[in-house]
Design an enzyme around this catalytic site. Structure first.
Site, PDB file in Angstrom:
ATOM      1  N   CYS A  82      51.194  23.922   6.276  1.00  0.00           N
ATOM      2  CA  CYS A  82      49.736  23.830   6.409  1.00  0.00           C
ATOM      3  C   CYS A  82      49.162  23.356   5.083  1.00  0.00           C
ATOM      4  CB  CYS A  82      49.129  25.147   6.861  1.00  0.00           C
ATOM      5  SG  CYS A  82      49.489  26.548   5.784  1.00  0.00           S
ATOM      6  N   PRO A 141      52.976  34.825  11.250  1.00  0.00           N
ATOM      7  CA  PRO A 141      52.757  36.075  11.980  1.00  0.00           C
ATOM      8  C   PRO A 141      53.079  36.010  13.470  1.00  0.00           C
ATOM      9  CG  PRO A 141      50.667  34.970  11.700  1.00  0.00           C
ATOM     10  CD  PRO A 141      51.694  34.107  10.994  1.00  0.00           C
ATOM     11  N   GLY A 142      53.576  34.867  13.977  1.00  0.00           N
ATOM     12  CA  GLY A 142      54.098  34.851  15.340  1.00  0.00           C
ATOM     13  C   GLY A 142      53.427  33.932  16.332  1.00  0.00           C
ATOM     14  N   ASP A 163      66.355  36.824   5.258  1.00  0.00           N
ATOM     15  CA  ASP A 163      66.066  35.757   4.308  1.00  0.00           C
ATOM     16  C   ASP A 163      66.478  34.426   4.939  1.00  0.00           C
ATOM     17  OD1 ASP A 163      65.936  33.943   2.227  1.00  0.00           O
ATOM     18  OD2 ASP A 163      66.836  35.282   0.749  1.00  0.00           O
ATOM     19  N   CYS A 171      60.742  30.676   9.980  1.00  0.00           N
ATOM     20  CA  CYS A 171      59.721  31.403   9.188  1.00  0.00           C
ATOM     21  C   CYS A 171      58.612  31.794  10.153  1.00  0.00           C
ATOM     22  CB  CYS A 171      59.192  30.523   8.060  1.00  0.00           C
ATOM     23  SG  CYS A 171      60.488  29.785   7.024  1.00  0.00           S
TER      24      CYS A 171
END
Length: 458
Positions: A410, A291-292, A340, A288
């Site tokens: 998180c 954003p990287g 996915d 997942c």
């Protein structure tokens, strides 16, 4: 003064009191803050992402940009308390959303910023006139005058009395929804912390976090960032806090050799790197990835072992963010794919290491994204748990026997952390847990990251 008719005959128009040009000019910083609140409310935007665009739109820099940032972020963070105070000043609590936004901004200036009362009230009235119309200006003036007649402590004693309902008091006093307070209280105890720390944890959520940098190993030395003005945290070997100034002047950041990344996120990536893997260690997976940030750090760590990271992200626009974020990772990246995570395109047993930084409630990152506390619901947590279990199962199937998976969120909420891990372990006899940790903003100075290291057995 002269005759108005005479002025018209001379070609000079008579003054018009209601023309927009005659209205008081609204301070651009307050306009920017209002635009941020509107984007968060109407477009489900995240304040920290929309702020740079709004500041640029209004041409704000330096102190003006800092004022707008504090006004918008602080207002969103404390809106629960401010709504309670506003409602206490109204005979009819129902307000148009735009008017409530103006009042929230005014209350934050009166109770939390070094803005004189008359300036906070006057500019709020001007803002209401400019963004809503003349109708609510009298209400805005009256409410803010009433708010300014008492101190913040006096209002707290009135709207958040500290009685038998401790969680109810904390919910209003620290501006958290009651259900969030309940879940965070359970999380502390469930992760082995005393429940008495709850007030400190909630207070930490309301402190604007420092900017934390990551020195990606093999691409930049920590000393280079120290010379640029950063200071090592002393915990993660690659984490440094930024004291202030323009980050665009730091070459390592511009070139992608370093990045902005919370220390908790860094420690999750380091947990995957620290696990011992016997035999082949060439293929890593970030399931997942958006954003990287973790992908970029993992790629730097993997490159040092001669391994490569495949970054997977379900949403295409986030995949593009990942691709930009890892642009300097070079030899450490195998590629970025959109897919996915619960329906993988790869064969089982393909990878040696995998990270699952699962979508979660984000209740451990409320310092950074204060609007999340108002956007999420308790039902969201239940729905996310199903996805989290599926993603962890996919990751465990993706690694070979002997490979490792780090599951992270998180969020410290028990259902999303130990609950997910324990449920998946209970259904498999080929997986063992080797390590687990929970970080806390009030203790570790970072987001409340959870991580568990699991090993796939033969």
């Amino acid at each position: 003064m002269g005759d108005p008719a005479r002025r018209r005959r001379s070609g000079r128009p008579a003054p018009q009191r209601n023309r927009p040009a005659d209205r008081p000019r609204v301070d651009p910083s307050r306009l920017a803050a209002w635009d941020v609140l509107r984007a968060v409310r109407v477009e489900d935007a995240y304040a920290n992402l929309v702020l740079p665009q709004v500041l640029e739109k209004h041409g704000l820099t330096g102190r003006d940009a800092a004022f707008a940032t504090e006004l918008a972020s602080g207002t969103i963070r404390w809106q629960g308390l401010y709504d309670a105070i506003i409602d206490a000043c109204l005979t009819r609590p129902r307000l148009e959303a735009k008017v409530r936004d103006v009042l929230r901004l005014g209350v934050h200036q009166v109770l939390a910023m070094r803005v004189p009362d008359h300036a906070a009230i006057g500019t709020s009235v001007d803002l209401a006139r400019d963004r809503v119309g003349t109708g609510p200006t009298g209400l805005v003036n009256a409410v803010l005058r009433k708010v300014s007649s008492r101190t913040r402590e006096e209002w707290l004693a009135d709207v958040a009395p500290d009685g038998k309902d401790r969680h109810g008091h904390l919910a209003v006093a620290t501006s958290h929804p009651r259900w969030v307070v309940d879940l965070l209280g359970e999380a502390l105890v469930g992760h082995g912390r005393p429940g008495s720390e709850l007030a400190d944890l909630l207070a930490a959520d309301n402190v604007s976090p420092q900017v934390t940098l990551v020195a990606r190993p093999g691409f930049v030395e920590v000393e280079e960032l120290v010379e640029a003005g950063a200071e090592p945290t002393g915990r993660s070997p690659y984490a440094l806090t930024w004291g202030g100034g323009d980050l665009s002047t730091v070459p390592a950041l511009v070139q992608g050799r370093a990045g902005v990344q919370d220390e908790g996120s860094q420690r999750v990536a380091l947990a995957l790197d620290a696990a011992v893997v016997g035999g082949r260690d060439e293929r890593w997976l970030d399931l997942c990835a958006g954003p990287g940030g973790k992908s970029a750090l993992l790629a730097a760590l993997a490159a040092g072992r001669g391994a490569k990271v495949l970054a997977n992200e379900r949403q295409h626009h986030r995949s593009r963010l990942v691709a930009r974020g890892v642009r300097a990772a070079g030899a450490g990246m195998a590629g970025v794919v959109t897919g996915d995570g619960t329906r993988p395109a790869w064969r089982p047993g393909t990878f040696d290491r995998a990270l699952v930084d699962a979508p979660c409630s984000g209740l451990g990152a409320l310092r950074r994204r204060p609007e999340s506390r108002w956007r999420r619901t308790a039902t969201d947590v239940d729905d996310l748990v199903v996805l989290q279990r599926d993603l962890l199962t996919t990751a465990l199937d993706a690694v070979r026997p002997g490979g490792v998976v780090v599951y992270a969120t998180c969020s410290p909420v028990l259902a999303e952390t130990s609950g997910v891990v324990d449920a998946v372990l209970a259904g498999r006899d080929d997986v063992v847990e080797e390590d687990r940790f929970q970080l806390w903003p009030h203790l570790d100075g970072c987001d409340a990251m959870f991580a568990a290291t699991l090993r796939r057995m033969p």
